[in-house]
Design an enzyme around this catalytic site. Structure first.
Site, PDB file in Angstrom:
ATOM      1  N   HIS A 101       0.988  -1.106   0.149  1.00  0.00           N
ATOM      2  CA  HIS A 101       0.065   0.049   0.048  1.00  0.00           C
ATOM      3  C   HIS A 101       0.976   1.283   0.161  1.00  0.00           C
ATOM      4  O   HIS A 101       1.977   1.203   0.648  1.00  0.00           O
ATOM      5  CB  HIS A 101      -0.896   0.222   1.424  1.00  0.00           C
ATOM      6  CG  HIS A 101      -1.922  -0.790   1.518  1.00  0.00           C
ATOM      7  ND1 HIS A 101      -1.659  -2.045   2.096  1.00  0.00           N
ATOM      8  CD2 HIS A 101      -3.064  -1.006   1.302  1.00  0.00           C
ATOM      9  CE1 HIS A 101      -2.671  -2.774   2.229  1.00  0.00           C
ATOM     10  NE2 HIS A 101      -3.600  -2.098   1.616  1.00  0.00           N
ATOM     11  N   ASP A 104       2.239   2.390   3.404  1.00  0.00           N
ATOM     12  CA  ASP A 104       2.763   1.427   4.226  1.00  0.00           C
ATOM     13  C   ASP A 104       4.330   1.764   4.039  1.00  0.00           C
ATOM     14  O   ASP A 104       4.992   1.287   4.998  1.00  0.00           O
ATOM     15  CB  ASP A 104       2.659   0.020   3.691  1.00  0.00           C
ATOM     16  CG  ASP A 104       1.300  -0.595   4.253  1.00  0.00           C
ATOM     17  OD1 ASP A 104       0.707   0.098   5.171  1.00  0.00           O
ATOM     18  OD2 ASP A 104       1.048  -1.558   3.538  1.00  0.00           O
ATOM     19  N   GLU A 232     -10.419  -7.043  -5.141  1.00  0.00           N
ATOM     20  CA  GLU A 232     -10.190  -7.883  -4.090  1.00  0.00           C
ATOM     21  C   GLU A 232     -11.453  -7.949  -3.322  1.00  0.00           C
ATOM     22  O   GLU A 232     -11.720  -6.942  -2.562  1.00  0.00           O
ATOM     23  CB  GLU A 232      -9.212  -7.565  -3.145  1.00  0.00           C
ATOM     24  CG  GLU A 232      -8.887  -8.521  -1.984  1.00  0.00           C
ATOM     25  CD  GLU A 232      -7.775  -8.233  -1.185  1.00  0.00           C
ATOM     26  OE1 GLU A 232      -6.762  -7.848  -1.591  1.00  0.00           O
ATOM     27  OE2 GLU A 232      -7.747  -8.379  -0.023  1.00  0.00           O
ATOM     28  N   GLU A 268      -9.142 -13.248  -1.674  1.00  0.00           N
ATOM     29  CA  GLU A 268      -8.438 -13.465  -0.498  1.00  0.00           C
ATOM     30  C   GLU A 268      -9.337 -14.798   0.497  1.00  0.00           C
ATOM     31  O   GLU A 268     -10.756 -14.433   0.501  1.00  0.00           O
ATOM     32  CB  GLU A 268      -8.558 -12.145   0.428  1.00  0.00           C
ATOM     33  CG  GLU A 268      -7.788 -12.337   1.821  1.00  0.00           C
ATOM     34  CD  GLU A 268      -7.326 -11.244   2.333  1.00  0.00           C
ATOM     35  OE1 GLU A 268      -6.720 -10.088   1.783  1.00  0.00           O
ATOM     36  OE2 GLU A 268      -7.206 -11.058   3.640  1.00  0.00           O
ATOM     37  N   ASP A 309      -6.890 -12.934   9.176  1.00  0.00           N
ATOM     38  CA  ASP A 309      -5.511 -12.761   8.450  1.00  0.00           C
ATOM     39  C   ASP A 309      -4.349 -13.796   9.091  1.00  0.00           C
ATOM     40  O   ASP A 309      -3.372 -13.205   9.233  1.00  0.00           O
ATOM     41  CB  ASP A 309      -5.069 -11.524   8.341  1.00  0.00           C
ATOM     42  CG  ASP A 309      -5.855 -10.565   7.495  1.00  0.00           C
ATOM     43  OD1 ASP A 309      -6.146 -10.912   6.297  1.00  0.00           O
ATOM     44  OD2 ASP A 309      -6.198  -9.383   7.810  1.00  0.00           O
ATOM     45  N   ASP A 339      -1.174 -12.175   2.748  1.00  0.00           N
ATOM     46  CA  ASP A 339      -1.612 -10.951   3.349  1.00  0.00           C
ATOM     47  C   ASP A 339      -2.118 -11.465   5.061  1.00  0.00           C
ATOM     48  O   ASP A 339      -3.170 -11.163   5.464  1.00  0.00           O
ATOM     49  CB  ASP A 339      -3.046 -10.738   2.497  1.00  0.00           C
ATOM     50  CG  ASP A 339      -3.708  -9.281   3.279  1.00  0.00           C
ATOM     51  OD1 ASP A 339      -3.131  -8.673   4.051  1.00  0.00           O
ATOM     52  OD2 ASP A 339      -4.817  -8.950   2.423  1.00  0.00           O
TER      53      ASP A 339
HETATM   54  C1  XUL Z   1      -7.816  -6.218   4.088  1.00  0.00           C
HETATM   55  C2  XUL Z   1      -7.029  -6.347   2.953  1.00  0.00           C
HETATM   56  C3  XUL Z   1      -6.238  -5.333   2.233  1.00  0.00           C
HETATM   57  C4  XUL Z   1      -6.177  -5.717   0.820  1.00  0.00           C
HETATM   58  C5  XUL Z   1      -5.225  -4.518   0.183  1.00  0.00           C
HETATM   59  O1  XUL Z   1      -8.883  -6.758   4.367  1.00  0.00           O
HETATM   60  O2  XUL Z   1      -7.239  -7.666   2.543  1.00  0.00           O
HETATM   61  O3  XUL Z   1      -4.854  -5.557   2.779  1.00  0.00           O
HETATM   62  O4  XUL Z   1      -5.544  -6.888   0.458  1.00  0.00           O
HETATM   63  O5  XUL Z   1      -5.667  -3.182   0.435  1.00  0.00           O
HETATM   64 CO    CO Z   2      -5.911  -8.630   1.027  1.00  0.00          CO
END
Ligand code: XUL
Ligand code: CO
Length: 441
Positions: A101, A104, A232, A268, A309, A339
């Site tokens: 990001h 970051d 995403e 994800e 996560d 992630d």
């Molecule tokens: C949040 C998430 C983020 C995205 C990118 O849930 O997964 O990290 O991958 O903004």
């Molecule tokens: Co993500």
């Protein structure tokens, strides 16, 4: 430059008998599976945000992990230290890609002009590290959910002024992605959604999000960038209703607005389960629509209703995921981006490595087992046989669309009573999976 993860050397593959916590047991980068080395199937990536930035703080207490990497948080020295730590970490694990990001990478300033100056500076620094190490960029993104200005979303905001800040961040994050040779750019619509319809015009907000995406595509293409944009999907958290609910919803959105040639999905795992699906389901929906782009590899906890996560551990899930990825022909622009974050009480540098070793081994095992399932062939053969009735007679006319409703109805009337369809044999198929998993015990 001083070593940051001192005492941790390169993580090597030692095989399944190894008891060394700092070695791979299954991930053997160059082992050939289905005609390609493991590393080319898996294309592992490290993301800045959890690994280099998150300390484990939550709403009940501060962080437990020290992520200063020897510099003062909030300074450009710290931004460089994070880059040093990241490249050392990836090199030691043999990870060849990174994701980021914008904010970051650097401490975000009050004024966006200063933020962008800092991004230019770190951009040079990271590019030099890429040249030194050969590490590539999987995708970039702009964080359009943390800064208070994005309280009502970015593309979906009620404020044209905030919309312009979103555009400025996307433009800069795209510039950086292009500079790093990135093959992807992700939109995760963190706050693109709503809490109540009492204050929200959903159609208006979705039109505005699509326009922002169209402008992003136009800009990136004008710079000659040929990479892939990703959505995403995530159904909720932080917002109650998020517009990119799941793969099916997001693909529909892309087609509605004519964005489907430039975008694919970044799936994800834990987002899929929050949407009430399995990880495999959202991968399948993406793949069958030609929309499987990339993956954020983590896992959730089905007892909890939020995005935890966690590092992937469940080998059934990684196997079913790799099965979809293998069957779709594998990654092109995308890869497996971690992630994932350590649990709050796993706060040491060694824990950071242990998380990635667990996740990389879990996906390596998933790849091995998915390939074995394909070679075993019984599951695919069963699925083919299950639909065999559509290969001839009225079945064939159904699939080629030539049978009229009258003709179909006449067929039923001729039969009078239907024979039951063939058994789904779920229990048998599940036992095939276990046999492939545990064969010789
Ligand atoms: C949040 C998430 C983020 C995205 C990118 O849930 O997964 O990290 O991958 O903004
Ligand atoms: Co993500």
């Amino acid at each position: 430059m001083a070593e940051i993860f001192a005492g941790i050397s390169k993580i090597e593959y030692e095989g399944s008998k190894s008891k060394n916590p700092l070695a791979f047991k299954y991930y053997d980068a160059n082992r050939q599976i289905a005609g390609k080395p493991m590393k080319e199937h898996l294309k592992f990536a490290m993301a800045w945000w959890h690994n280099l930035c998150a300390t484990g703080s939550d709403m009940f207490g501060p962080g437990t992990a020290n992520k200063t990497f020897g510099a003062e948080i909030g300074t450009m020295d710290h931004a460089r230290a994070k880059a040093d730590a990241g490249f050392e970490f990836m090199t030691k694990l043999g990870i060849e890609y990174f994701a980021f990001h914008d904010v970051d990478l650097i401490p975000e300033a009050e004024d966006i002009n200063e933020t962008h100056k800092r991004l230019d500076e770190i951009g040079e620094y990271i590019s030099a590290k890429q040249k030194e190490t050969g590490i590539k960029c999987l995708w970039g993104t702009a964080n359009m959910f943390s800064n208070p200005r994005f309280m009502n979303g970015a593309g979906s905001t009620n404020s044209p002024e905030v919309y312009c800040f979103a555009a400025a961040q996307i433009k800069k994050a795209l510039d950086l992605t292009i500079k790093f040779g990135g093959t992807g750019y992700t939109f995760w619509g963190g706050r693109e959604g709503y809490e109540t319809l009492l204050n929200t015009d959903v159609k208006f907000e979705q039109d505005n999000i699509a326009n922002l995406m169209k402008q992003a595509v136009k800009y990136a293409r004008s710079k000659g960038w040929t990479g892939c944009f990703y959505i995403e999907p995530k159904p909720k958290e932080p917002m109650k209703h998020q517009y990119d609910f799941d793969a099916a919803t997001s693909i529909g959105f892309l087609r509605q607005y004519g964005l489907d040639q430039d975008f694919k999905m970044n799936i994800e795992a834990n987002h899929a389960t929050l949407a009430g699906h399995t990880f495999q389901h959202d991968l399948r929906i993406s793949a069958m629509n030609g929309m499987l782009g990339s993956v954020d590899a983590n896992q959730g906890d089905l007892l909890l209703g939020w995005d935890t996560d966690e590092f992937p551990f469940n080998v059934y899930d990684t196997t079913f995921a790799m099965l979809e990825i293998l069957k779709s022909g594998g990654f092109t622009t995308g890869g497996l981006n971690f992630d994932s974050k350590n649990r709050r009480s796993s706060y040491t540098q060694e824990d950071m490595f242990a998380g990635f070793i667990l996740g990389m081994d879990a996906f390596a095992l998933g790849l091995i087992k998915a390939d074995e399932l394909l070679q075993d062939g019984r599951i695919d053969a069963f699925v083919t046989a299950r639909y065999a009735g559509y290969k001839e007679g009225i079945g064939k006319k159904i699939t080629d669309g030539s049978a009229t409703l009258e003709e179909l109805a006449a067929e039923a009337e001729k039969l009078g009573k239907a024979t039951l369809p063939g058994s789904g044999k779920q229990e048998f198929l599940e036992s095939v999976v276990n046999q492939v998993f545990f064969g010789n015990v």
